[in-house]
Design an enzyme around this catalytic site. Structure first.
Site, PDB file in Angstrom:
ATOM      1  N   PHE A   6      -0.123  -5.706  10.805  1.00 25.57           N
ATOM      2  CA  PHE A   6      -1.087  -5.925   9.723  1.00 25.57           C
ATOM      3  C   PHE A   6      -0.841  -7.259   9.027  1.00 25.57           C
ATOM      4  CE2 PHE A   6      -0.874  -1.049   9.223  1.00 25.57           C
ATOM      5  CZ  PHE A   6      -1.545  -0.886  10.404  1.00 25.57           C
ATOM      6  N   GLU A  51      -4.204  -7.144   2.708  1.00 30.44           N
ATOM      7  CA  GLU A  51      -2.971  -7.819   3.137  1.00 30.44           C
ATOM      8  C   GLU A  51      -2.956  -9.284   2.748  1.00 30.44           C
ATOM      9  OE1 GLU A  51      -4.386  -5.480   4.834  1.00 30.44           O
ATOM     10  OE2 GLU A  51      -2.768  -4.038   5.109  1.00 30.44           O
ATOM     11  N   HIS A  93      -0.092  -1.438  16.680  1.00 32.07           N
ATOM     12  CA  HIS A  93       0.922  -0.911  15.755  1.00 32.07           C
ATOM     13  C   HIS A  93       2.321  -0.972  16.369  1.00 32.07           C
ATOM     14  CE1 HIS A  93      -2.646   0.936  13.882  1.00 32.07           C
ATOM     15  NE2 HIS A  93      -1.921   1.263  12.846  1.00 32.07           N
ATOM     16  N   GLU A 148       0.830  -1.209   0.000  1.00 33.64           N
ATOM     17  CA  GLU A 148       0.000   0.000   0.000  1.00 33.64           C
ATOM     18  C   GLU A 148       0.866   1.261   0.000  1.00 33.64           C
ATOM     19  OE1 GLU A 148      -1.974  -0.897   3.635  1.00 33.64           O
ATOM     20  OE2 GLU A 148      -2.624  -2.822   2.839  1.00 33.64           O
TER      21      GLU A 148
HETATM   22  C1  LIG Z   1      -5.279  -3.963   7.684  1.00 30.10           C
HETATM   23  C2  LIG Z   1      -4.631  -2.629   7.630  1.00 30.10           C
HETATM   24  N1  LIG Z   1      -3.843  -2.319   6.594  1.00 30.10           N
HETATM   25  C3  LIG Z   1      -3.247  -1.117   6.511  1.00 30.10           C
HETATM   26  C4  LIG Z   1      -3.433  -0.176   7.486  1.00 30.10           C
HETATM   27  C5  LIG Z   1      -2.755   1.191   7.386  1.00 30.10           C
HETATM   28  N2  LIG Z   1      -3.756   2.216   7.135  1.00 30.10           N
HETATM   29  C6  LIG Z   1      -4.260   2.977   8.131  1.00 30.10           C
HETATM   30  S1  LIG Z   1      -5.474   3.994   7.605  1.00 30.10           S
HETATM   31  C7  LIG Z   1      -5.319   3.461   6.023  1.00 30.10           C
HETATM   32  C8  LIG Z   1      -6.203   4.010   4.948  1.00 30.10           C
HETATM   33  C9  LIG Z   1      -7.598   3.608   5.204  1.00 30.10           C
HETATM   34  O1  LIG Z   1      -8.429   4.096   4.213  1.00 30.10           O
HETATM   35  P1  LIG Z   1      -9.986   4.141   4.463  1.00 30.10           P
HETATM   36  O2  LIG Z   1     -10.451   2.800   4.908  1.00 30.10           O
HETATM   37  O3  LIG Z   1     -10.610   4.692   3.250  1.00 30.10           O
HETATM   38  O4  LIG Z   1     -10.183   5.117   5.697  1.00 30.10           O
HETATM   39  P2  LIG Z   1      -9.796   6.665   5.761  1.00 30.10           P
HETATM   40  O5  LIG Z   1      -8.408   6.738   6.315  1.00 30.10           O
HETATM   41  O6  LIG Z   1      -9.903   7.205   4.408  1.00 30.10           O
HETATM   42  O7  LIG Z   1     -10.781   7.228   6.700  1.00 30.10           O
HETATM   43  C10 LIG Z   1      -4.338   2.486   5.922  1.00 30.10           C
HETATM   44  C11 LIG Z   1      -3.944   1.815   4.685  1.00 30.10           C
HETATM   45  C12 LIG Z   1      -4.247  -0.535   8.569  1.00 30.10           C
HETATM   46  N3  LIG Z   1      -4.468   0.310   9.573  1.00 30.10           N
HETATM   47  N4  LIG Z   1      -4.841  -1.736   8.617  1.00 30.10           N
END
Ligand SMILES: Cc1ncc(C[n+]2csc(CCOP(=O)(O)OP(=O)(O)O)c2C)c(N)n1
Ligand SMILES: Cc1ncc(C[n+]2csc(CCOP(=O)(O)OP(=O)(O)O)c2C)c(N)n1
Ligand SMILES: [Mg+2]
Ligand SMILES: [Mg+2]
Lengths: 334, 319, 319, 334
Positions: free
Chosen positions: B85, B59, B128, B29
């Site tokens: 993750f 993942e 985390h 990502e």
């Molecule tokens: C399983 C997982 N993969 C990656 C992450 C890292 N991460 C935190 S927020 C985020 C983006 C999430 O996007 P979205 O679901 O659209 O929520 P937003 O942040 O836009 O509110 C990512 C990839 C995570 N927290 N959990």
């Protein structure tokens, strides 16, 4: 079933022979399990042969295949050697995986069969990735392989279904997914635990062109697979929902007490092997030739059964090989 | 030798390997933007979006697809962002990547590097901050690496990418900015399975890895002023671990302290300590985190840390 | 006392607890038909399909939904069928169930029992044979139980169901048919965290759990004929483990052998051995599987087994 | 936006006040992060307030809510105390989770808020399960709680989306899923990595009645949420795809270099708070009252900011509590 005089009898005779070989292999495998010769669980695909033959019959040797725990038929149809497969089920020397995998991990990389899988749905992601690998290499060489992934109706309720199909659509990968719907997930009727309009709608919602087919109709399966494999090869991932029925138990040990004898009997009337046979007869193929194919299949599988029984056990040192290159010495020490 | 950060060293390792071998690629990502910690900065510009591949938040797919991609001969570098993750992709790693070669009787090879940044990183809390390296040492079929310095992060990552088996490669989130000298040159790999002596000594053998190596080194400096001479060994690779090097050292010093940031109970320190106790009968001791999740508030989070004072105190008691 | 099998004992434990507490329920694949090993036989008939709940093949959901259902006050018994499949639900177990109480500062309670059958079961191969109990001992927030007898499988399962924290409950697939005396009565629970002496002895302390307890007992019987008297301790609960009981025994016998079916490297035996070495400085030794996946062919599969001969030989060497 | 004279001004004034409180809280939280007072990552929901207000405004206190890492707004709208929340972000004594969770694990079980989550998509399964628990207890008592689960557009590509929605539909659980689509998953535009027609089609393929809504239109969100919550309460799970936009960076530290200033500016014209304000003005609510609500929100959040800064750190012994009952003593020993 669209039959008739203008059937390509050579093509369907070949499918028929494949189906008979699968049927005979499965019968031998079940016997081996009941006699304690196949030491692990056996998931036979009796009643589902048209999916294996119709789909894999449209692949060339270099194409790739991923299967699930019920993978004997797919593997045979992809061109693996029945003898090496049977020895694998018996856990013997010369088994296609050297006796390390058994039925649930049957694989023959030499014919592009990259493995059955003991974890429901896990093959979907591996297939998407194999297609991703092929796709990446295309920019450098003329690699036009397609990847086919066959899984059951139970797998559509696991997360990898969503993740893998989305993945294939996002990257436009050369992969065909086939949901081989035999009505059951182990002892449970899958329908009751699968919400919504079905696998096809799920696949479409993930961006794939998808179709349903009578999985016991070899002509229909063959035609759809041929089309969809061509599209997938060109980078348009496709999805097939093939409806069939598991005529035997979940494993060789399962008597299937959760279904009425009458229901099973009714389903035997839709036996894909018998349907293919009738079709070929109708198209003018001599019964003798058909019976010959069946008998040859039975003889072949009896022979591989006997061969497997006579084969040696693998040497115990093999247990310590194929783990890690970096630590061959260290592993042995543990 | 140029000074580079731990993150830059990794980035250069990947760039060199990608130039050398067209089958090497990376996926995860936000990689196109350089990765969350800048550890992929500039790579998308050089290699394009196919080889530095942005993925959906999937993942299980990132890991599972890499297994398939590796089976057909490419060499994926799998970015999991935080090791936590990667817990969304354990079937794919443990049941598939680690076992494919074996289950299929050697027909499959799964050359993939799984980058799983570990460790406490101020106020990242329970989901985390984990260090689960011990888990992967317990799984046949996996190599496990946890580099502590920029130079090692270059040399070991290159070796991991060249390895034909799956490598769980655990960088520490708090080390990304650490600067240090890094040898130049395409062929400066560091062998998997070889420990490094961070500081030679005679009185107590201190075995550690990842960020704790720096903490141990600080403790050793303090102790040396007191006339105690610890030998600090950076294991670097946890599986296979350099048993010979450790045994040789403990045979000299007569005592072993293992230090890691992970929870002490069931940590890899238990393996090292048990092995030394079995083979040499020498006194052993472990320092690791208490068996508590990592909290958010700094004073609570700090309760999960092993400090140089704790290390110094343990060595003093043993010496 | 009636003779029951290990599977029957578990079934009765569940039935008793479900009668006692309407919030107890069980969910998993094929439970309505009695479960793959008959360990739920007849329960759907008594309690109905809502409380003996058939689920889709969705391990992540089975585990994750149970976390939510536990948070609102029900007490789910989560059936994972084979511990290997629980690897499809690790985020839900480790990042959610184990941490919720802590992360939310005590607001959440997650009373759930996760049944994860472990162990080698003839020719089940690499994805159906793992024993990963060590993993869960390393995770703060989890209780880990691995019963060896029918009586324990009743009493410990009842305690696990009553426990207000998540319990990873690992039955051994090869023990389902084992018969033994099981005390009757609703309140015959066995406390979590208390070991059991399988066989008292004076010369070597042998610590084990799950199926290996039977193997150790056989080895002990052989050894006794030779005049060696091993004390066999069945740990029963791996976290919290009964450190006092083990220390007391090793203090008497002067030596420790830990035996488990799991891979030796990074196994829980390392924790027990390291702790004893740290605290008592006594000679320690471990027996576990080599670091190889489990193969299908019986002679290869057998290479991953610890046998009573191996145990006897190790004790002889130590005694 | 369906506005006009016949707007229920009391209702929307309340939503407006909630939105202003969220806005002010988020501004304070961002400031706290930039000043190093909020010690962990802060994911603010500026620009998305209408989803929180419109959805949670239709819940009662006993109803349950699960959120994601961007959960301050949802939590406030569910009725949590802003002071306890801000102390949590600062990691101080009296934080709603005792300082153990921080922003990404904000929760207030006292008002039915069962937690934000640091793992994208994980809340979907927990929500399905909470609804399952409520459903099970219904047979014994008059429990008519509904569960709402809010997650981002990034979460629709994770397996739990499929598994959790299928689960809710199979068991007919009282749950409403809300995909709060702010256009981004961290630094990546979600659209490019999400195949197919979108979240609504995915939800429908899993058997849920689903709808899309302009997530910046408080009137539309409110109306749809009211309907869908009523249906969900009755055991018909529902799905909302609410389209909004993340006006600030992914975290307080993210400058959002991956998007043009012009695009961001254009999106500010669609600010849901300003839209709600305009609507209320149009409906006859005095500007003074509106400004009053805004100022009150700002003052409230300044006060909680100052209070949080002045609060003590939690006692270090707390680090060892809330792990396991069975091992309190043993844990301390390690
Ligand atoms: C399983 C997982 N993969 C990656 C992450 C890292 N991460 C935190 S927020 C985020 C983006 C999430 O996007 P979205 O679901 O659209 O929520 P937003 O942040 O836009 O509110 C990512 C990839 C995570 N927290 N959990
Ligand atoms: C992840 C996972 N969960 C459970 C199982 C146990 N299991 C083996 S086969 C099976 C049924 C699978 O049903 P389906 O996918 O329809 O395939 P079929 O057996 O009908 O061919 C189950 C539940 C498994 N192998 N993997
Ligand atoms: Mg099926
Ligand atoms: Mg988003």
């Amino acid at each position: 079933m669209t039959a008739g005089r203008n059937l390509d009898t050579d093509r369907f005779f070949a499918h028929y022979a494949t189906m008979q070989r699968i049927r005979a292999f499965e019968r031998a495998a079940i016997r081996a399990a009941r006699e304690g010769l196949a030491t692990g669980a056996i998931h036979a695909s009796i009643g589902q042969e048209a999916v294996a033959a119709g789909v894999c019959g449209n692949l060339v040797r270099s194409d790739l295949l991923l299967s699930n725990h019920r993978g004997h038929g797919h593997t045979l149809a992809k061109g693996a050697d029945a003898g090496a497969m049977m020895r694998e089920l018996f856990g013997r020397e010369g088994g296609v995986c050297g006796g390390k995998g058994g039925s649930m991990h049957i694989a023959d990389f030499g014919v592009g069969m990259l493995g059955a899988n003991g974890v429901v749905g896990a093959n979907i992601l591996i297939a998407a990735g194999a297609a991703h690998g092929v796709h990446m290499r295309r920019s450098r060489s003329a690699d036009d392989r397609v990847v086919v992934c066959i899984f059951g109706d139970g797998a559509v309720n696991r997360g990898p279904f969503l993740e893998g199909l989305n993945w294939a659509a996002v990257y436009r990968l050369p992969v065909l997914f086939v949901c081989e719907d035999n009505g059951f997930a182990a002892t449970t009727r899958t329908e009751a635990l699968t919400a919504g309009p079905g696998p096809k709608a799920r696949a479409e919602s993930l961006g794939l062109v998808a179709a349903e087919v009578d999985g016991n109709d070899i002509v229909a399966v063959d035609a759809l697979a041929r089309d969809f494999i061509a599209a997938a090869r060109a980078g348009e991932p496709r999805f097939i929902h093939a409806k069939t029925w598991r005529l035997e138990g979940h494993t060789a040990a399962d008597k299937g007490a959760y279904r009425e004898a009458a229901e099973v009997e009714a389903r035997w009337a839709d036996d894909p092997v018998a349907r293919c046979e009738a079709l070929l007869e109708q198209a003018g193929v001599e019964s003798r030739r058909l019976a010959g194919a069946r008998d040859a299949a039975v003889r072949e599988m009896e022979a591989v059964f006997d061969e497997a029984r006579a084969a040696d056990w693998p040497a115990v040192e093999r247990a310590f090989e194929d783990v890690l290159d970096t630590t061959a010495a260290r592993n042995a020490a543990d | 030798m140029p000074e580079l950060t731990y993150a830059e060293a990794a980035r250069i390792a990947i760039a060199e390997e990608m130039r050398r071998d067209p089958d090497v690629w990376a996926l995860g990502e936000d990689l196109g933007r350089g990765g969350v910690f800048g550890q992929y900065a500039g790579l998308a510009e050089e290699f394009g979006p196919e080889r530095i591949c942005d993925t959906p938040i999937s993942e299980a797919s990132i890991m599972g697809a890499s297994v398939g991609a590796a089976m057909v001969g490419t060499r994926p570098i799998v970015e999991m962002r935080f090791s936590d993750f990667a817990l969304c992709a354990v079937d794919e790693l443990v049941n598939q990547a680690a076992k494919a070669r074996y289950m299929f009787g050697g027909q499959a090879r799964v050359p993939m590097v799984i980058r799983e940044p570990i460790g406490i990183w101020r106020s990242s809390a329970a989901q985390h901050s984990q260090s689960l390296e011990a888990w992967y040492t317990h799984i046949p079929g996996l190599v496990v690496v946890a580099p502590a310095t920029p130079a090692d992060n270059k040399g070991l990552l290159k070796s991991a990418i060249r390895c034909d088996d799956p490598v769980v490669y655990m960088e520490h989130k708090n080390l990304w900015g650490l600067a240090g000298e890094v040898p130049e040159g395409d062929e400066r790999t560091i062998p998997l399975g070889a420990a490094r002596v961070e500081r030679a000594g005679t009185d107590v053998t201190v075995v550690s890895w990842s960020r704790m190596v720096q903490t141990c080194a600080r403790a050793a400096a303090t102790l040396e002023e007191e006339g105690i001479s610890p030998e600090v060994i950076d294991l670097r690779t946890l599986w296979p671990w350099d048993r010979e090097r450790v045994m040789e050292s403990v045979a000299r010093t007569g005592r072993l302290l293992v230090v890691h940031e992970a929870v002490a109970v069931g940590g890899f320190g238990a393996e090292v300590a048990a092995t030394v106790a079995e083979e040499l009968g020498a006194p052993v001791r472990r320092l690791g985190a208490p068996r508590i999740p990592i909290a958010y508030a700094p004073p609570l989070e700090d309760q999960a840390r092993v400090t140089d004072e704790m290390i110094a105190a343990a060595v003093r008691e043993m010496a």
